[in-house]
Design a protein around this motif. Sequence first.
Motif, PDB file in Angstrom:
ATOM      1  N   UNK A   1     -19.004  73.839 117.857  1.00  0.00           N
ATOM      2  CA  UNK A   1     -17.831  73.887 118.712  1.00  0.00           C
ATOM      3  C   UNK A   1     -17.647  75.291 119.312  1.00  0.00           C
ATOM      4  N   UNK A   2     -16.808  75.360 120.338  1.00  0.00           N
ATOM      5  CA  UNK A   2     -16.454  76.638 120.963  1.00  0.00           C
ATOM      6  C   UNK A   2     -15.304  77.284 120.205  1.00  0.00           C
ATOM      7  N   UNK A   3     -15.344  78.596 120.106  1.00  0.00           N
ATOM      8  CA  UNK A   3     -14.284  79.376 119.475  1.00  0.00           C
ATOM      9  C   UNK A   3     -13.669  80.265 120.557  1.00  0.00           C
ATOM     10  N   UNK A   4     -12.388  80.029 120.842  1.00  0.00           N
ATOM     11  CA  UNK A   4     -11.722  80.680 121.976  1.00  0.00           C
ATOM     12  C   UNK A   4     -10.450  81.396 121.530  1.00  0.00           C
ATOM     13  N   UNK A   5     -10.033  82.418 122.287  1.00  0.00           N
ATOM     14  CA  UNK A   5      -8.677  82.936 122.070  1.00  0.00           C
ATOM     15  C   UNK A   5      -7.667  81.823 122.370  1.00  0.00           C
ATOM     16  N   UNK A   6      -6.631  81.720 121.587  1.00  0.00           N
ATOM     17  CA  UNK A   6      -5.644  80.662 121.802  1.00  0.00           C
ATOM     18  C   UNK A   6      -4.997  80.771 123.178  1.00  0.00           C
TER      19      UNK A   6
END
Length: 322
Positions: free
Chosen positions: A173-178
């Motif tokens: 999965x992608x890990x992004x800033x909220x």
Amino acid sequence: MDLELRHLRVVCAIEEAGSLTRAAASLRMTQPALSAQLRRIEGMLGGTLFERRNSGVVATSFGELVLGRARAILPGIDGLLADTARAARRRTTPDRVRLGSVGAPLLGHLVPAVRAALPGAEVTARCRSSPVPLLEDLAAERLEAAIVGDNPGRELPPPAGVELRPLVTEPVFALLPASHPLAAREEVGLGHLIGEDWAVPRPDGDRTREYWSTVFAMTGRQPHTPYEAEGRQLIELVRAGLAVSLCQATFIEVPGVAVRPLAGNPLWYRHVLAWHRDGPLAAHGDRLVREVGAGYLATCAASPVYARWRERHPDSAQLAAG
């Protein structure tokens, strides 16, 4: 006195050393004691094994006959002793079982499964960022079992004596800033992330970075990767809005960070349970795979993003669970 294996080892040691003095030192004997033992061995066999010369000793023709047979016998005996010693260790409940794990959510399920299988043993664990040193420790019998991981087409080669058993294959999965605009989407296209700054783990022997690069190439671009970090430091870079990254599907969102599936599921990660074939857990391998696999399903339920993904992809979810 009957001929024993130790006598054959003495004869081979003398021939290898080339002198009684050097052979006595290697055997941790005095030279007179070794000479006396050689005479007794020659008496048992009925002939002279070595000619004594100023430069040392040389095997006689009779000695060559004995040495030829000894060299044929001893490796098989040594192999038998090694095999039976390993088999005996497998039958004996150890005082301590040493486990290892990469950064995966399965160690918490492996530890109780091992405790149930070997209730009398103390269970210890250590974690590494790469599976390679864990596999090396398994091969050297410094660990009894470990959770490792790899990627499709970049599977870990099993070291000698180590069993690798796949547990589950899950999407990456992608890990992004909220606060990132893409965090508002249900899933994110990899092409939309390529233009961002990335935080990535450092290259190691598991070929993860190579796998990522191959998949990134399908977009026609490679991401800019100014940050090399792992674990807490990588998460902090993402939380600060400085970078995006990738994560395991079971990663649970923390404040300031958003986890989103990648559209089309272009990247996959395989969790693998490894153990030494001659170790105390070898007889419990199937049970451990079942129990850790069942624990994985519970972990999926605790990750809302991954749970929703599995509902939308029942066939892939079934494949992962199986």
